[in-house]
Every structure is written in structure tokens, then in C-alpha cells.
Design a protein around this motif. Structure first.
Motif, PDB file in Angstrom:
ATOM      1  N   ASN A 129      -7.082  -1.361  -2.031  1.00  0.00           N
ATOM      2  CA  ASN A 129      -7.871  -1.669  -0.846  1.00  0.00           C
ATOM      3  C   ASN A 129      -6.928  -2.212   0.225  1.00  0.00           C
ATOM      4  O   ASN A 129      -6.160  -3.142  -0.031  1.00  0.00           O
ATOM      5  N   ASP A 158      -8.684   5.229  -0.565  1.00  0.00           N
ATOM      6  CA  ASP A 158      -7.748   4.106  -0.440  1.00  0.00           C
ATOM      7  C   ASP A 158      -6.654   4.160  -1.500  1.00  0.00           C
ATOM      8  O   ASP A 158      -5.629   3.462  -1.358  1.00  0.00           O
ATOM      9  N   TYR A 193      -3.196   4.345  -0.077  1.00  0.00           N
ATOM     10  CA  TYR A 193      -2.465   3.133   0.296  1.00  0.00           C
ATOM     11  C   TYR A 193      -1.731   2.579  -0.922  1.00  0.00           C
ATOM     12  O   TYR A 193      -0.591   2.107  -0.821  1.00  0.00           O
TER      13      TYR A 193
END
Length: 249
Positions: free
Chosen positions: A165, A200, A203
Motif C-alpha cells: 500500500n 498496488d 509499488y
């Protein structure tokens, strides 16, 4: 695939089927459902009765041969004294357990470390969730002897997740790099609460690369079959350490 995902059984905004379908569209082979445990009342955390009902939904999905394969997980709260929010009998029924702190962030360094060490040492714990507790630009990490917690995780075979996240990116790449260099493993989890949140993971891949990770050090680079074997071995170990035959769980 990935293994820390929430649905509308707790505080996610999409159904289990919608999350699974979105994961399939990403080309993933599996998805792990890890809704909150009962202590997370603010997130509609599941009690034992609702957990078993969710297991039935997951079993139906898998029995119908639908893709991706769904694993039964939980994001189980670590209580202030380090105990887990579910009893051992229920924990042994999950494929995996993500243990996380969601409360009492202001405990002393000694108390927070003891809390995490106890949880990381529990035989049913598979992953340590967003270990430092930080929220980027919002909340600093709580005071914690990270080395002591990671030593307990290593002794128990627990894995600190890389929470992808973008508000967390936790474990930070610097301690993660040291953990991996010493032979540790991580797993990249989006902590997704919506289908969009599944992306996500990207990331997390970036942070894993910054930590110099290679695929063999990332659990969710493995196939569904390999994960089934890993989780089964962990459960068998937990049964033995807790003195419970599988039929008792």
C-alpha cells in the motif's frame, strides 16, 4: 498472486467474488483472502461463526474449479499483550495468518517489542503485517526493537510482509534489504480493500527491487501448488508444537 486482501466481509468495498475475478484478470494464479479478526470492530472484523461461513464461500469457489485459487487467510489482530485475537483451534483452520497491530500504538518500546515478539513466535503466524506501523506523511513508526522482532520471526519461520500500500511501504527497504541479505524471505501484499487496490502490488515490486530482492526471496513469486505445500508444512508444524492432532483442529 498475493495474500493480504480484504473483502466486504470486513472493511473492503467489494465482494469476495469481485476481488477474485479482478485478480484473475491480472493473470494471477491465486489470491489470499485475509479479512480482519473480531477485535477490529471498526472494520467489521469477523468472529468465529463468520469466519467459517467465509470458508464455505471460498470452498465453493475452489470446488467449482474457478480461477484463481483462493487461500483462506486472516489478518489477525495482535492484542496489547501479544496474544492473538483468535484461539489456536480457529487459527489452525486457516491456510495462513497475517498478524498485525491496529491499536495501542503508544506502548513503550519494551512493551511493544514484547507484544510483537510473542506474536511472531506463535506457531500459527505466517506473516507479520505492516510491521513498523507507519503511515507515510501521517504517522511515524511506533517505538520498537525491530531486530528483536525479526529474530523471533526467523526462529519461528514467520515472514515479514512487504506491505505494498503506497501509504505504508512497510517493511521499509533498508531493514528489508538487511533481512533478505541474511537469508530471509518476504512476500509482497497490497493490503487491498478494492479491486483497484490489487494493482498496488506494483509499488511493492519497486520497493523489493530497492531492497535487492530476487524472486526466490519473495514467497508470492511461487506457484499455487508450491504455496499449498508451504502452508501445509507450516500447519503441520503448528499442530505438532501446539500438541494438537489435525483431527482436533
Amino acid at each position: 498472486g498475493t495474500l493480504h486482501v480484504h473483502t466486504d466481509w470486513s472493511d473492503g468495498i467489494a465482494s469476495l467474488a469481485a476481488m477474485a475475478t479482478a485478480a484473475g484478470k491480472l493473470g494471477w494464479e491465486y489470491l489470499g483472502i485475509a479479512d480482519h479478526s473480531r477485535a477490529a470492530a471498526y472494520a467489521r472484523g469477523l468472529d468465529a461463526t463468520r469466519v467459517r461461513k467465509q470458508w464455505e464461500e471460498i470452498d465453493r469457489w475452489n470446488a467449482e474449479g474457478r480461477k484463481p485459487w483462493l487461500f483462506k487467510g486472516t489478518e489477525c489482530d495482535i492484542l496489547a499483550d501479544g496474544a492473538l485475537d483468535f484461539d489456536d483451534e480457529l487459527l489452525l483452520g486457516f491456510d495462513y495468518v497475517v498478524a498485525s497491530v491496529h491499536s495501542r500504538f503508544s506502548l513503550s518500546r519494551e512493551a511493544m517489542t514484547a507484544r510483537w515478539v510473542r506474536a511472531a513466535s506463535h506457531p500459527c503466524v505466517t506473516f507479520l503485517g505492516h510491521l513498523s506501523g507507519r503511515l507515510l506523511l501521517v504517522r511515524e513508526p511506533y517505538d520498537l526493537d525491530l531486530a528483536a522482532v525479526l529474530a523471533a520471526a526467523r526462529a519461528n519461520g514467520a515472514i515479514p510482509e512487504l506491505n505494498a500500500n503506497p501509504h505504508r511501504l512497510d517493511l521499509d527497504w533498508r531493514p528489508l534489504r538487511a533481512w533478505l541479505a541474511a537469508g530471509g524471505t518476504t512476500s509482497i501484499h497490497p493490503d487491498a480493500h478494492s479491486p483497484h487496490g490489487l494493482s498496488d502490488v506494483d509499488y511493492g515490486i519497486g520497493i523489493a527491487r530497492k531492497a535487492l530482492a530476487v524472486p526466490g526471496q519473495v514467497l508470492n513469486c511461487r506457484s499455487a501448488g508450491e504455496l499449498r505445500e508451504h502452508f501445509a508444512a507450516r500447519r503441520n508444524r503448528a499442530h505438532a508444537l501446539l500438541g494438537k492432532a489435525p483431527s482436533e483442529a
